[in-house]
Design a protein around this motif. Structure first.
Motif, mmCIF file in Angstrom:
data_model
loop_
_atom_site.group_PDB
_atom_site.id
_atom_site.type_symbol
_atom_site.label_atom_id
_atom_site.label_comp_id
_atom_site.label_asym_id
_atom_site.label_seq_id
_atom_site.Cartn_x
_atom_site.Cartn_y
_atom_site.Cartn_z
ATOM 1 N N GLU A 154 -45.477 75.514 108.028
ATOM 2 C CA GLU A 154 -45.007 75.143 106.426
ATOM 3 C C GLU A 154 -44.298 73.464 107.015
ATOM 4 O O GLU A 154 -44.983 72.572 106.113
ATOM 5 C CB GLU A 154 -43.955 75.859 105.897
ATOM 6 C CG GLU A 154 -43.493 75.049 104.479
ATOM 7 C CD GLU A 154 -42.520 76.002 104.036
ATOM 8 O OE1 GLU A 154 -41.636 75.688 103.340
ATOM 9 O OE2 GLU A 154 -42.484 77.335 104.058
ATOM 10 N N GLU A 155 -43.718 73.496 107.923
ATOM 11 C CA GLU A 155 -43.218 72.320 108.603
ATOM 12 C C GLU A 155 -44.177 71.210 108.771
ATOM 13 O O GLU A 155 -44.162 70.060 108.577
ATOM 14 C CB GLU A 155 -42.225 72.295 109.686
ATOM 15 C CG GLU A 155 -40.938 73.194 109.146
ATOM 16 C CD GLU A 155 -39.799 73.551 110.426
ATOM 17 O OE1 GLU A 155 -40.151 72.995 111.419
ATOM 18 O OE2 GLU A 155 -38.940 74.160 110.150
ATOM 19 N N MET A 156 -45.202 71.667 109.537
ATOM 20 C CA MET A 156 -46.333 71.013 110.041
ATOM 21 C C MET A 156 -47.099 70.243 108.766
ATOM 22 O O MET A 156 -47.454 69.226 108.731
ATOM 23 C CB MET A 156 -47.564 71.731 110.899
ATOM 24 C CG MET A 156 -48.434 71.069 111.224
ATOM 25 S SD MET A 156 -47.973 69.546 112.582
ATOM 26 C CE MET A 156 -47.018 70.830 113.785
ATOM 27 N N MET A 157 -47.345 71.383 107.608
ATOM 28 C CA MET A 157 -48.060 70.707 106.651
ATOM 29 C C MET A 157 -47.212 69.843 105.774
ATOM 30 O O MET A 157 -47.765 68.944 105.263
ATOM 31 C CB MET A 157 -48.403 71.972 105.652
ATOM 32 C CG MET A 157 -49.491 72.980 106.328
ATOM 33 S SD MET A 157 -49.629 74.472 105.383
ATOM 34 C CE MET A 157 -50.332 73.773 103.847
ATOM 35 N N LYS A 158 -46.031 69.883 105.724
ATOM 36 C CA LYS A 158 -45.183 68.723 105.146
ATOM 37 C C LYS A 158 -45.320 67.403 106.041
ATOM 38 O O LYS A 158 -45.452 66.233 105.342
ATOM 39 C CB LYS A 158 -43.771 69.218 105.167
ATOM 40 C CG LYS A 158 -43.358 70.242 104.067
ATOM 41 C CD LYS A 158 -41.976 70.544 104.288
ATOM 42 C CE LYS A 158 -41.546 71.728 103.168
ATOM 43 N NZ LYS A 158 -40.053 72.278 103.497
ATOM 44 N N SER A 159 -45.304 67.635 107.082
ATOM 45 C CA SER A 159 -45.412 66.543 107.961
ATOM 46 C C SER A 159 -46.993 65.770 107.937
ATOM 47 O O SER A 159 -47.086 64.458 107.763
ATOM 48 C CB SER A 159 -45.434 66.691 109.581
ATOM 49 O OG SER A 159 -45.401 65.412 110.351
ATOM 50 N N GLU A 160 -47.896 66.698 107.770
ATOM 51 C CA GLU A 160 -49.270 66.219 107.520
ATOM 52 C C GLU A 160 -49.337 65.335 106.174
ATOM 53 O O GLU A 160 -49.908 64.502 105.887
ATOM 54 C CB GLU A 160 -50.119 67.281 107.475
ATOM 55 C CG GLU A 160 -50.653 67.817 108.845
ATOM 56 C CD GLU A 160 -51.539 69.042 108.767
ATOM 57 O OE1 GLU A 160 -52.596 69.198 109.552
ATOM 58 O OE2 GLU A 160 -51.765 69.748 107.943
ATOM 59 N N GLN A 161 -48.560 65.968 105.157
ATOM 60 C CA GLN A 161 -48.560 65.182 103.908
ATOM 61 C C GLN A 161 -48.141 64.021 103.992
ATOM 62 O O GLN A 161 -48.680 63.039 103.243
ATOM 63 C CB GLN A 161 -47.864 65.937 102.749
ATOM 64 C CG GLN A 161 -48.640 67.526 102.489
ATOM 65 C CD GLN A 161 -50.207 67.188 101.776
ATOM 66 O OE1 GLN A 161 -50.274 66.279 100.840
ATOM 67 N NE2 GLN A 161 -50.939 68.023 102.109
ATOM 68 N N LYS A 162 -47.223 63.488 104.644
ATOM 69 C CA LYS A 162 -46.530 62.553 104.836
ATOM 70 C C LYS A 162 -47.526 61.464 105.490
ATOM 71 O O LYS A 162 -47.621 60.336 105.033
ATOM 72 C CB LYS A 162 -45.133 62.427 105.698
ATOM 73 C CG LYS A 162 -43.938 62.996 105.056
ATOM 74 C CD LYS A 162 -42.782 63.323 106.081
ATOM 75 C CE LYS A 162 -41.758 64.109 105.331
ATOM 76 N NZ LYS A 162 -40.704 64.210 106.269
#
Length: 158
Positions: free
Chosen positions: A35-43
């Motif tokens: 989940e944290e990785m996906m947030k970073s990817e979205q940024k």
């Protein structure tokens, strides 16, 4: 134009590194890390979109007097507007960007396959935990009968 393409290469490279990390997280089954990785990817994706808008604006400026729109112009169409040295640098950066995107696509496809396999495993586990309901007697269903209950552990309707 060169600085914009260089920024895109850096951002795609960073996104590629995130995708590689995401592969390890998926293999470990770390949902919080995923989940944290996906947030970073979205940024990163948002930053890429912003830089791409800058690229479109720069292309629109280059082709302002022509009948073509900025969306249909390729880098090859823009090359005549630059000096020979700049053309070579632009082509080199274009090749880097193309390679980054290919690598990113490959890693994303691997991640998608790993996630699909994980989902298949979860479904198999659920099927093993919840056995098939057995019919004790045969009864012919009519249009007025209530439908049989499903085996879902989730109580939701689509």
């Amino acid at each position: 134009m060169l600085s914009i393409l260089t920024k895109l290469v850096k951002l795609h490279g960073s996104l590629y590194e995130l995708a590689l990390s995401k592969t390890d997280i998926i293999k470990k089954g770390d949902l919080q890390g995923l989940e944290e990785m996906m947030k970073s990817e979205q940024k990163h994706i948002l930053a890429i979109k912003q830089i791409d808008e800058e690229r479109k604006a720069a292309v629109a400026t280059l082709v302002a007097g022509q009948s073509r729109t900025a969306y249909s112009v390729t880098l090859s169409d823009c090359l005549p507007f630059f000096q020979k040295e700049e053309q070579d640098e632009l082509l080199a950066v274009q090749n880097q960007l193309i390679n980054q995107i290919k690598q990113l696509k490959e890693v994303n496809e691997l991640n998608q396959q790993l996630i699909e396999q994980s989902l298949q495993f979860v479904n198999l586990s659920i099927d093993m935990i919840l056995p098939e309901p057995q019919e004790i007697t045969y009864n012919k269903r009519t249009q007025y009968d209530e439908p049989a209950t499903s085996r879902s552990i989730f109580n939701s309707k689509a």
